[in-house]
Design a protein around this motif. Structure first.
Motif, PDB file in Angstrom:
ATOM      1  N   UNK B 239       0.666  -1.618  -0.452  1.00 47.55           N
ATOM      2  CA  UNK B 239       0.105   0.323  -0.041  1.00 47.55           C
ATOM      3  C   UNK B 239       1.081   1.192   0.216  1.00 47.55           C
ATOM      4  N   UNK B 241      -0.119   5.390   1.274  1.00 47.58           N
ATOM      5  CA  UNK B 241      -0.391   6.949   1.444  1.00 47.58           C
ATOM      6  C   UNK B 241      -0.643   8.322   0.995  1.00 47.58           C
ATOM      7  N   UNK B 251     -11.208  11.513  -3.363  1.00 43.61           N
ATOM      8  CA  UNK B 251     -11.351  10.943  -2.249  1.00 43.61           C
ATOM      9  C   UNK B 251     -10.383  12.302  -1.999  1.00 43.61           C
ATOM     10  N   UNK B 255      -5.241   9.121   2.287  1.00 42.27           N
ATOM     11  CA  UNK B 255      -6.162   8.245   2.141  1.00 42.27           C
ATOM     12  C   UNK B 255      -5.317   6.684   1.777  1.00 42.27           C
ATOM     13  N   UNK B 257      -3.681   3.790  -0.203  1.00 42.47           N
ATOM     14  CA  UNK B 257      -4.509   3.342  -1.916  1.00 42.47           C
ATOM     15  C   UNK B 257      -3.334   2.293  -1.112  1.00 42.47           C
ATOM     16  N   UNK B 259      -3.141  -3.220  -2.113  1.00 41.87           N
ATOM     17  CA  UNK B 259      -3.392  -4.080  -3.283  1.00 41.87           C
ATOM     18  C   UNK B 259      -4.214  -5.067  -2.311  1.00 41.87           C
ATOM     19  N   UNK B 270      -6.531  -2.486  -6.638  1.00 43.19           N
ATOM     20  CA  UNK B 270      -6.138  -1.389  -5.494  1.00 43.19           C
ATOM     21  C   UNK B 270      -7.704  -0.751  -5.371  1.00 43.19           C
ATOM     22  N   UNK B 271      -7.877  -0.508  -4.532  1.00 40.87           N
ATOM     23  CA  UNK B 271      -8.647  -0.113  -3.386  1.00 40.87           C
ATOM     24  C   UNK B 271      -8.536   1.106  -1.781  1.00 40.87           C
ATOM     25  N   UNK B 272      -9.540   2.170  -2.180  1.00 40.26           N
ATOM     26  CA  UNK B 272      -9.022   2.490  -0.601  1.00 40.26           C
ATOM     27  C   UNK B 272      -9.164   1.329   1.042  1.00 40.26           C
ATOM     28  N   UNK B 302     -16.967   0.958  -7.502  1.00 42.77           N
ATOM     29  CA  UNK B 302     -16.830   2.254  -5.780  1.00 42.77           C
ATOM     30  C   UNK B 302     -18.237   1.723  -4.937  1.00 42.77           C
ATOM     31  N   UNK B 304     -17.828  -1.072  -2.831  1.00 42.68           N
ATOM     32  CA  UNK B 304     -17.400  -1.257  -1.783  1.00 42.68           C
ATOM     33  C   UNK B 304     -17.265   1.124  -1.868  1.00 42.68           C
ATOM     34  N   UNK B 305     -17.503   0.924  -0.459  1.00 42.80           N
ATOM     35  CA  UNK B 305     -16.958   2.419  -0.282  1.00 42.80           C
ATOM     36  C   UNK B 305     -15.484   1.890   0.184  1.00 42.80           C
TER      37      UNK B 305
END
Lengths: 352, 324, 389
Positions: B239, B241, B251, B255, B257, B259, B270-272, B302, B304-305
């Motif tokens: 990941x 930041x 966004x 945050x 980001x 894997x 990739x997601x948050x 998205x 998935x928040x």
């Protein structure tokens, strides 16, 4: 120079691809066909080169996902040009000429229907004094056509006969989009669209992809019974500004043609997205009336951006393979109103 | 974004919009500055010809053009083409002609629009004159278009002293609209998301499970096929930041980001990551999806928040190190 | 079939800076091109073909800008090619130009790569939201930072290694008049004190966004002789390799395409022990940590050991394998040109024309570029001596 031949070709052309601009859906079966034609697999291929455009797809690095179609682990020797795949073919041919590799696959792809093509192509123009006016492709071609019409270099009837012959010949081309038996009178009966051009004078917006295999010497003979040997391969560019070059002749085509050698050509596939451009190309190449022009129907019947040029080479190669031509010429163009031109000659015999 | 679901694959509009800032250099600065003052300059080539717009470099000697001279704002149509269906941002939003206009005093025609109502109203040899824009800023669009000149006399600035160019840059708005389409494989994935499901697909050759599925397995070059429903939890492999703002960002920063390798998948996406202080995020952390409320689900990742820690013990490095 | 020996006989660069407000795109390219022609002692009339490279067209908002640039580049009536292979493009463009000479097609080829990033914003152009996908992507830094973290985890490298690279490259840049960043007094401490942008990557560990162009004239053996240039940079080997952006279990820290390309490169150049035989290297390091990563990928160090060379100072000028004597991508980054700058700086070293950042007695140098998601690699070895093989 090494003897290098076109030994494989596969294409897809359509009005509108209902799918991703990566065109993987088209490229995967195209590569499959190329392997079938040559009897080869990925590991037989020494070099890869593709042609495509970020602006056609609307995003940066649009070519990057296309390499998935090859399957690139283990890695491959690969390159990309932001040009029609005809120029990717040139880069591959150069690579083979260095002796580093003996075989190459070239592919081109593009989904022109994703945006307004004639508007997007205005982004090719001088960004300071021309592009801000958004001159569209059709208008630039119309200015070119009128100049020739008014100078008496060609007439509406000649343009109409190009359209009629192209559409009629395309009837037997499974990939052509605009096709069917058509007479010059049918063409002239159409109303003007972008005066002096009728809609049929302008290539249809087309999506598509194609792939081609090149091989040197014995490798070519291994893959193909009657390879289409490349005996000339040249390209030239002119200034982009319409006022900095002759619009009614194509000096770059003439000089590429002269360097390639047009003598003895019995067939020519010319990349003319507008009917009058075929007339310019024929005269610039000095092709006689005995030369068959665009038996495939040419770009007037399908013009997928970034593969339409290499398709001309593929269509010419098919005629050599089939024994229906002994020496063929193919041409590709790029840029507004025939700015950049490539000429290749293919022969049933090695280096003549 | 209003995806339609009628077609074989998902479509959505996509915009590519930027106002490019262009610096002009000496020749174009002089040309644009003169336009702002309602005057047109041509460049003098080594062979004496005057060309409008002025090229920056001589086509024969390749040397920089240094001499610019005023030409008339009247000229003659040399060739033209009708524009029956203008596209966005062209000089006129009704049918018009694009033409090559040879300005009096120049030796090469310039490309611009001519405002006439019908093709019958324009012809080669016709006299036209510049219609200046209401406000001129130093742009080729200071010439709003050309219009029929009738018998009006050539005007123009036979000798004007322009002084140092005041216009040294320009803004070029490029606004393009595309119809974006997903591949058939991606479409299955996105449509699954609209039902709260995560569908991967297995490559028929290497048998690796890809999520999202792929139009071509990047190793084998064949489409992934057999559908595999995957759980909405997995391991964070690596990941960063994100703490840098940029145009188009959606966004709030900072945050994480990351894997996320879903259990049963052979590739991470990739997601948050939220619900945890960025400083406490770890490689190997077990995470699970936090979905939007069901009524907000669309065909988008998205839905998935974000992913949040499950509280399970971290995965051993050896279990995911080959995914880095 | 034997390749025709080819060499770089002229190099031209612009001053790299955030905004070249004084020139158009054509003007920017001509500054580099005119200097390269002058350096080679040739004119446009001597050039047979032009090869142009740049990164995505969205950066400048001009589709295939080589079409508009053709006349300003003296290409009218000649062949012109436009290469685009992502960040590696400057390198692959030089390789295509070299191939045209090595294949015996042309005698002298002009190659130029550029980016005028001030026309837009690279972060925007690289992060345009794609429908249906989660918009967590944040430019190149956001893409590479997780992989840097993986490298640190895998190698156990101390956290100050990235800062050491940044401080070294910024010090080197002070010796290069063309470099964009001339940040006096950059130290490991000042880098470590700079803002964390994409943790673990700090502001001072990232490359700038630059306007700039770099050009070279590549000539055949015969044309070198005619040129009177006595110190050409002979091209000993060139390689390109590509792999996918993402694939199941793909090694994103030490990508196979880079390993394969360098192994083939060393073999082609007749090199068996790269760290002993290569005198210096210009390597594409846009984020500081890529120095130790590429030391390993290129075979200068065993996997996991690259950072030890950095830490020991072996990548500084005077070390065992100097990296980025010019200041590197960390000090100048016109994206499409950055690869060609690496290739050109390698050439300048073996020509002995690198000025204050010259490595004493450099006779064999590496130029390297990579792009995409660490997936496209291009590299060459140039030498002061004509290749023996």
């Amino acid at each position: 120079m090494r003897d290098v031949a076109v030994v494989g070709f596969a294409q897809r052309q359509m009005k509108e691809l209902d799918g991703s601009p990566t065109c993987l859906e088209l490229l995967v079966p195209i590569l499959g066909e190329l392997y079938q034609q040559t009897g080869w697999t990925k590991s037989d291929i020494g070099f890869w080169c593709s042609g495509s455009s970020d602006y056609l797809a609307g995003r940066s690095f649009s070519f990057v996902s296309a390499v998935d179609a090859i399957g690139t682990l283990p890695p491959v020797m690969e390159s990309h040009v932001e040009m029609d795949a005809a120029w990717a073919l040139y880069e591959a041919w150069v690579k083979i000429q260095t002796g580093e590799v003996d075989t190459a696959i070239v592919y081109g792809f593009g989904k022109s229907s994703a945006g307004i093509l004639r508007r997007i192509l205005a982004l090719q123009l001088d960004p300071y004094t021309a592009q801000p006016l958004w001159p569209d492709t059709v208008s630039l071609a119309g200015i070119q056509a009128r100049e020739g019409l008014e100078k008496g270099l060609w007439d509406e009837a000649a343009m109409a006969s190009v359209v009629a012959r192209s559409m009629s010949d395309a009837a037997s081309n499974e990939w052509a989009i605009r096709k069917g038996a058509t007479s010059p009178a049918d063409v002239l009966a159409q109303s003007m669209y972008a005066d002096p051009l009728r809609r049929w004078d302008c290539a249809p917006v087309s999506d598509g992809a194609s792939g081609m295999v090149l091989a040197a010497g014995d490798r070519a003979l291994e893959a193909c019974e009657r390879p289409a040997w490349i005996t000339g391969f040249e390209h030239r560019i002119e200034p982009i500004a319409l006022n900095a070059r002759s619009l009614v002749t194509s000096t770059s085509t003439a000089s590429a043609g002269a360097a390639s050698g047009t003598a003895g050509v019995d067939l020519a596939e010319l990349h003319a997205p507008f009917s009058h451009q075929e007339l310019i190309l024929r005269s610039s190449l000095g092709l006689g009336d005995d030369v068959r022009i665009n038996p495939s129907g040419g770009a007037l019947t399908a013009n997928p951006m970034f593969s339409a040029g290499v398709n001309r080479i593929g269509e010419a190669a098919k005629q050599i393979w089939a024994g229906t031509s002994d020496k063929a010429l193919a041409h590709a163009t790029s840029g507004p109103a025939l700015q950049q031109n490539l000429v290749i000659t293919l022969d049933s015999q090695k280096g003549n | 974004m209003a995806p339609t679901t009628e077609s074989r694959v998902l479509h959505a509009p996509m915009k590519v919009e930027f106002d490019y800032t262009r610096s002009l250099g000496s020749v174009l600065s002089q040309f644009m500055s003169a336009l702002k003052q309602h005057s047109v300059l041509g460049g003098v080539l080594a062979d004496g010809r005057v060309v409008v717009p002025p090229p920056e470099f001589d086509p024969v000697t390749h040397l920089a053009i240094t001499e610019l001279v005023p030409v008339s704002d009247h000229g003659t149509v040399q060739s033209w083409s009708w524009v029956p269906e203008p596209v966005s941002q062209q000089p006129l939003d009704k049918p018009f002609a694009f033409a090559q206009v040879l300005l009096d005093g120049s030796d090469a025609p310039m490309l611009h629009a001519v405002d006439v109502d019908a093709p019958a109203d324009i012809s080669t040899g016709m006299r036209v004159r510049v219609r200046w824009a209401e406000e001129t800023i130093g742009s080729i669009r200071d010439i709003a278009c050309f219009e029929p000149a009738g018998d009006s006399e050539t005007s123009g600035s036979a000798s004007m002293d322009f002084g140092p160019p005041e216009v040294t840059g320009m803004i070029s708005p490029v606004n393009l609209a595309y119809d974006y389409a997903a591949s058939p494989e991606e479409t299955k994935f996105f449509r699954g998301l609209s039902e709260g499901k995560l569908f991967g697909q297995r490559c028929p050759v290497c048998e690796k499970v890809y999520i999202p599925p792929r139009g071509a397995c990047p190793v084998d070059g064949v489409p992934t096929a057999e559908e595999i429903e995957l759980p909405d939890r997995g391991t964070l492999t690596t990941y960063c930041v994100v703490n840098v703002p940029f145009k188009g960002q959606t966004i709030p920063i900072p945050y994480v980001s990351a894997y996320v390798l879903l259990d049963g998948a052979d590739i991470a996406f990739l997601h948050l990551i939220l619900d945890i202080d960025a400083a406490d995020v770890r490689m190997g952390m077990r995470v699970e999806a936090v979905w939007k409320p069901r009524e907000e689900w669309t065909t988008s990742l998205d839905n998935i928040r974000y992913f949040r820690p499950t509280g399970e013990p971290d995965a051993e490095y050896d279990t995911y190190k080959h995914h880095l | 079939m034997a390749k025709i020996p080819a060499a770089v006989i002229g190099v031209g660069q612009t001053k790299y800076q955030a905004l070249r407000a004084d020139v158009s795109m054509a003007g920017l390219l001509r500054e580099a091109v005119d200097r390269a022609l002058l350096d080679a002692g040739v004119t446009f009339d001597d050039i047979d073909a032009v090869v142009v490279g740049k990164a995505p067209d969205l950066f400048e908002g001009v589709m295939m800008p080589e079409l508009y640039l053709a006349d300003a580049l003296g290409a009218s009536g000649k062949p012109l090619l436009r290469v685009h292979t992502a960040g590696s493009v400057g390198g692959s463009t030089a390789i295509v130009a070299a191939s045209l000479v090595q294949a015996g097609i042309h005698e002298r080829v002009l190659t130029v790569a550029f980016e005028k990033q001030s026309e837009s914003n690279a972060m925007w152009a690289l992060s345009i939201p794609v429908p249906f996908i989660m918009p967590v992507h944040a430019g190149a830094g956001g893409y590479f930072a997780p992989h840097v973290r993986s490298y640190i985890r895998r190698s156990g490298a101390p956290l100050h290694i990235g800062a050491m690279v940044a401080a070294k490259d910024r010090q080197n840049a002070l010796k290069n008049p063309y470099a964009h960043l001339h940040n006096e007094g950059t130290t490991v401490e000042s880098v470590l004190a700079s803002t964390m942008l994409w943790d673990p990557i700090r502001f001072d560990e990232t490359c700038p966004s630059s306007d700039g162009a770099c050009a070279m004239v590549i000539a055949s053996e015969t044309a070198v002789e005619k040129s009177g240039i006595t110190n050409p940079a002979w091209i000993h080997a060139t390689q390109m390799r590509s792999e996918p952006t993402t694939a199941a279990e793909r090694d994103q820290v030490n990508p196979q395409a880079g390993r394969d390309a360098s192994a083939a490169l060393w073999k082609q150049a007749g090199i068996t022990n790269p760290i002993e035989e290569i005198d210096c290297a210009e390597v594409y390091v846009p984020f500081s940590w890529f120095e130790p990563m590429w030391l390993e990928n290129l075979g200068f160090a065993a996997p996991g050991d690259g950072w030890k060379l950095t830490e020991a100072g072996e990548t500084a000028i005077g070390g065992k394998i100097p990296f980025n004597m010019s200041g590197g991508v960390l000090s100048s980054n016109p994206i499409g040109a950055s690869g060609m700058i690496r290739f050109a700086e390698a050439a300048l070293q073996v020509m002995g024309e690198a000025g204050e950042h010259q490595v004493d007695g450099a006779r064999k140098a590496l130029g390297h570029a990579y792009g995409g998601g660490s997936q496209f690699f291009s590299m060459w070895v140039v030498g002061a001596d004509k290749p023996a093989h």
